[in-house]
Design a protein around this motif. Sequence first.
Motif, PDB file in Angstrom:
ATOM      1  N   ASP A 114     -61.632  52.202 -76.204  1.00 55.82           N
ATOM      2  CA  ASP A 114     -62.466  53.392 -76.361  1.00 55.82           C
ATOM      3  C   ASP A 114     -62.202  54.482 -75.337  1.00 55.82           C
ATOM      4  N   LEU A 115     -61.225  54.294 -74.460  1.00 57.76           N
ATOM      5  CA  LEU A 115     -60.917  55.343 -73.489  1.00 57.76           C
ATOM      6  C   LEU A 115     -59.436  55.320 -73.147  1.00 57.76           C
ATOM      7  N   THR A 116     -59.012  56.352 -72.431  1.00 53.01           N
ATOM      8  CA  THR A 116     -57.630  56.453 -71.943  1.00 53.01           C
ATOM      9  C   THR A 116     -57.631  56.280 -70.428  1.00 53.01           C
ATOM     10  N   LEU A 117     -56.740  55.450 -69.948  1.00 52.47           N
ATOM     11  CA  LEU A 117     -56.587  55.212 -68.515  1.00 52.47           C
ATOM     12  C   LEU A 117     -55.454  56.097 -68.015  1.00 52.47           C
ATOM     13  N   VAL A 118     -55.803  57.059 -67.161  1.00 55.91           N
ATOM     14  CA  VAL A 118     -54.853  58.068 -66.698  1.00 55.91           C
ATOM     15  C   VAL A 118     -54.464  57.761 -65.260  1.00 55.91           C
ATOM     16  N   HIS A 119     -53.198  57.481 -65.037  1.00 59.35           N
ATOM     17  CA  HIS A 119     -52.697  57.235 -63.684  1.00 59.35           C
ATOM     18  C   HIS A 119     -52.118  58.521 -63.119  1.00 59.35           C
ATOM     19  N   VAL A 120     -52.240  58.686 -61.796  1.00 57.37           N
ATOM     20  CA  VAL A 120     -51.740  59.909 -61.162  1.00 57.37           C
ATOM     21  C   VAL A 120     -50.280  59.790 -60.743  1.00 57.37           C
ATOM     22  N   THR A 121     -49.718  58.568 -60.817  1.00 55.21           N
ATOM     23  CA  THR A 121     -48.288  58.386 -60.564  1.00 55.21           C
ATOM     24  C   THR A 121     -47.756  57.315 -61.513  1.00 55.21           C
ATOM     25  N   HIS A 122     -46.468  57.378 -61.761  1.00 55.19           N
ATOM     26  CA  HIS A 122     -45.832  56.343 -62.567  1.00 55.19           C
ATOM     27  C   HIS A 122     -45.842  55.009 -61.821  1.00 55.19           C
ATOM     28  N   PHE A 123     -45.788  55.054 -60.501  1.00 52.59           N
ATOM     29  CA  PHE A 123     -45.860  53.826 -59.712  1.00 52.59           C
ATOM     30  C   PHE A 123     -47.186  53.119 -59.966  1.00 52.59           C
ATOM     31  N   ASN A 124     -48.281  53.880 -60.013  1.00 51.51           N
ATOM     32  CA  ASN A 124     -49.585  53.292 -60.309  1.00 51.51           C
ATOM     33  C   ASN A 124     -49.571  52.541 -61.637  1.00 51.51           C
ATOM     34  N   ARG A 125     -49.109  53.224 -62.677  1.00 52.05           N
ATOM     35  CA  ARG A 125     -49.122  52.592 -64.003  1.00 52.05           C
ATOM     36  C   ARG A 125     -48.261  51.337 -64.014  1.00 52.05           C
ATOM     37  N   GLY A 131     -53.637  45.917 -69.304  1.00 47.20           N
ATOM     38  CA  GLY A 131     -54.005  45.268 -70.543  1.00 47.20           C
ATOM     39  C   GLY A 131     -53.579  46.100 -71.746  1.00 47.20           C
ATOM     40  N   THR A 132     -54.445  46.190 -72.746  1.00 44.61           N
ATOM     41  CA  THR A 132     -54.126  46.928 -73.963  1.00 44.61           C
ATOM     42  C   THR A 132     -54.682  48.345 -73.961  1.00 44.61           C
ATOM     43  N   THR A 133     -55.302  48.756 -72.875  1.00 40.99           N
ATOM     44  CA  THR A 133     -55.851  50.108 -72.805  1.00 40.99           C
ATOM     45  C   THR A 133     -54.736  51.141 -72.908  1.00 40.99           C
ATOM     46  N   ARG A 134     -54.988  52.180 -73.698  1.00 40.05           N
ATOM     47  CA  ARG A 134     -54.010  53.269 -73.779  1.00 40.05           C
ATOM     48  C   ARG A 134     -53.875  53.904 -72.398  1.00 40.05           C
ATOM     49  N   THR A 135     -52.644  54.103 -71.949  1.00 37.85           N
ATOM     50  CA  THR A 135     -52.414  54.702 -70.630  1.00 37.85           C
ATOM     51  C   THR A 135     -51.628  55.999 -70.756  1.00 37.85           C
ATOM     52  N   ALA A 136     -51.784  56.827 -69.750  1.00 37.17           N
ATOM     53  CA  ALA A 136     -51.015  58.058 -69.630  1.00 37.17           C
ATOM     54  C   ALA A 136     -50.809  58.315 -68.146  1.00 37.17           C
ATOM     55  N   VAL A 137     -49.833  59.130 -67.832  1.00 36.41           N
ATOM     56  CA  VAL A 137     -49.594  59.559 -66.451  1.00 36.41           C
ATOM     57  C   VAL A 137     -49.654  61.078 -66.416  1.00 36.41           C
ATOM     58  N   VAL A 138     -50.545  61.601 -65.582  1.00 37.41           N
ATOM     59  CA  VAL A 138     -50.547  63.029 -65.283  1.00 37.41           C
ATOM     60  C   VAL A 138     -50.292  63.150 -63.788  1.00 37.41           C
ATOM     61  N   GLU A 139     -49.063  63.513 -63.456  1.00 32.83           N
ATOM     62  CA  GLU A 139     -48.707  63.598 -62.043  1.00 32.83           C
ATOM     63  C   GLU A 139     -49.445  64.749 -61.372  1.00 32.83           C
ATOM     64  N   HIS A 140     -49.539  64.657 -60.075  1.00 36.10           N
ATOM     65  CA  HIS A 140     -50.317  65.613 -59.302  1.00 36.10           C
ATOM     66  C   HIS A 140     -49.823  67.047 -59.478  1.00 36.10           C
ATOM     67  N   GLY A 141     -50.744  67.954 -59.326  1.00 41.74           N
ATOM     68  CA  GLY A 141     -50.429  69.371 -59.226  1.00 41.74           C
ATOM     69  C   GLY A 141     -51.161  69.937 -58.013  1.00 41.74           C
ATOM     70  N   ILE A 142     -50.595  70.947 -57.408  1.00 40.92           N
ATOM     71  CA  ILE A 142     -51.130  71.501 -56.164  1.00 40.92           C
ATOM     72  C   ILE A 142     -51.386  72.992 -56.327  1.00 40.92           C
ATOM     73  N   VAL A 143     -52.532  73.433 -55.836  1.00 40.29           N
ATOM     74  CA  VAL A 143     -52.764  74.871 -55.697  1.00 40.29           C
ATOM     75  C   VAL A 143     -51.863  75.348 -54.561  1.00 40.29           C
ATOM     76  N   ASP A 144     -50.877  76.165 -54.882  1.00 41.38           N
ATOM     77  CA  ASP A 144     -49.840  76.530 -53.926  1.00 41.38           C
ATOM     78  C   ASP A 144     -50.424  77.257 -52.711  1.00 41.38           C
ATOM     79  N   PRO A 145     -50.288  76.681 -51.502  1.00 43.61           N
ATOM     80  CA  PRO A 145     -50.781  77.355 -50.301  1.00 43.61           C
ATOM     81  C   PRO A 145     -49.828  78.426 -49.779  1.00 43.61           C
ATOM     82  N   GLY A 146     -48.631  78.514 -50.388  1.00 44.28           N
ATOM     83  CA  GLY A 146     -47.640  79.491 -49.950  1.00 44.28           C
ATOM     84  C   GLY A 146     -46.645  78.907 -48.966  1.00 44.28           C
ATOM     85  N   HIS A 147     -45.509  79.590 -48.852  1.00 40.65           N
ATOM     86  CA  HIS A 147     -44.466  79.152 -47.914  1.00 40.65           C
ATOM     87  C   HIS A 147     -44.849  79.668 -46.530  1.00 40.65           C
TER      88      HIS A 147
END
Length: 321
Positions: A114-125, A131-147
Amino acid sequence: MNILLWHVHGSWTTAFVQGPHTYLTPVTPDRGPDGRGRAETFPWPDSVHEVEPDRLRDAPVDLVVLQRPHEESLATRWLGGRRPGRDVPAVYVEHNTPRGDVPLTRHPMADRPDLTLVHVTHFNRLLWDNGTTRTAVVEHGIVDPGHRYTGELARAAVVVNEPVRRGRYVGTDLLPELARATPLDVFGMRTEGLAAHLGLPEERCRTADLPQARLHAAMAERRFYLHPVRWTSLGLSLLEAMHLGMPVVALATTEAVEAVPVGAGTLSTRPEVLARAARRYLADPDAAAADGARARQAALEHYGLKRFLDDWERLIAEACS
């Protein structure tokens, strides 16, 4: 959409709430772990609304973002009996690497149709038993602080919360050896007393707890970013350092081996190799700046905010369809 989520991880949530939705974050009188409300040290948009638990009973909620196992029962109670995943769409975001009998550690949301298990890294997944839970990976995103890198201070920046309590997980035991190669500035919560705990002179291991805006400026003044973490999903401070234009010296563990490309720093499982890389950056500021520029480019390409939000929009649409 109206999305209910708890304020658990400030840096991750800061990126997540940049999306086009209305975000409801519970707030309790004590602003404890289950009701922190809006962040005080991260810039969140006006689309994030604090909401008391008793007001959630009749609130229109289109999606619940769970991040800790007990939040499922909290949400059911606070939403007036509506169950995440059954009565209202839900996803579970796993921020952490498993602990216990790795790699046999069973995820608490395993075998949930009944839900999706979302990992923040492929290493996590890879490491969790989902188990049989549907999984997905959404890798991190950063609000760019600038160079913002200057590297003017011949010191290493380390960002870690509670290094004494977390010990070997975050590589605290490696700091004395590394401090012989480079003076350290350790930023984070409950870092006070670290030098004494490690038996280091204060000058070789200074500590401070700074809000994010001041932290980024302070990090960018240091010559390089040191990431001695053994076991974590992927420290967001590492990605922030790369966005700032800092070269990286890191243990070649977990997702760091994917995040830091060749030419952006040094990765190794041998602390003595990291110590040599530290000495090189201290002696050669130009090399540090060049590697830091490559680190920033890699971070922008792979961990940019737009890619992160686009990935989440696709996943939200699937979860709510």
